[in-house]
Scaffold this motif. Structure first.
Motif, PDB file in Angstrom:
ATOM      1  N   UNK A  80      21.245  72.732  73.615  1.00 51.45           N
ATOM      2  CA  UNK A  80      21.758  72.285  72.370  1.00 51.45           C
ATOM      3  C   UNK A  80      22.513  71.059  72.255  1.00 51.45           C
ATOM      4  N   UNK A  81      22.874  70.535  71.055  1.00 56.95           N
ATOM      5  CA  UNK A  81      23.770  69.542  70.977  1.00 56.95           C
ATOM      6  C   UNK A  81      25.096  69.809  71.488  1.00 56.95           C
ATOM      7  N   UNK A  82      25.687  70.936  71.239  1.00 51.28           N
ATOM      8  CA  UNK A  82      27.175  71.158  71.577  1.00 51.28           C
ATOM      9  C   UNK A  82      27.033  71.240  73.143  1.00 51.28           C
ATOM     10  N   UNK A  83      26.155  71.845  73.762  1.00 48.22           N
ATOM     11  CA  UNK A  83      26.130  71.739  75.013  1.00 48.22           C
ATOM     12  C   UNK A  83      26.000  70.378  76.069  1.00 48.22           C
ATOM     13  N   UNK A  84      25.221  69.587  75.394  1.00 54.54           N
ATOM     14  CA  UNK A  84      25.177  68.226  75.743  1.00 54.54           C
ATOM     15  C   UNK A  84      26.309  67.367  75.617  1.00 54.54           C
TER      16      UNK A  84
END
Length: 77
Positions: free
Chosen positions: A9-13
């Motif tokens: 997801x965005x936070x992981x990236x």
């Protein structure tokens, strides 16, 4: 490899990008502590382990449809 990136997801990236930027900045400034911390912050999204507040520390709620009876209280004197 296609299945590996499915759950990103965005936070992981964002965490991976920030870790890589910390590593690069540490190399440019010769600050080896920043390189080590950037390596730690980069490994966490790669291995899908997280901080508290992400899925690693969450609690699960039982999924039951049982309805509880109304509780009545009696005054004791």
């Amino acid at each position: 490899m296609k299945n590996y990136f499915r759950n990103w997801n965005f936070m992981r990236l964002l965490r991976l990008a920030m870790g890589i930027l910390i590593i690069i900045q540490g190399f440019m400034d010769n600050q080896w502590m920043f390189v080590a911390l950037g390596g730690l912050f980069s490994l966490m999204p790669l291995l899908n382990i997280g901080y508290c507040g992400t899925s690693s520390c969450s609690t699960s709620f039982p999924k039951s449809n049982k309805k509880t009876d109304e509780i009545t209280y009696e005054e004791v004197r």
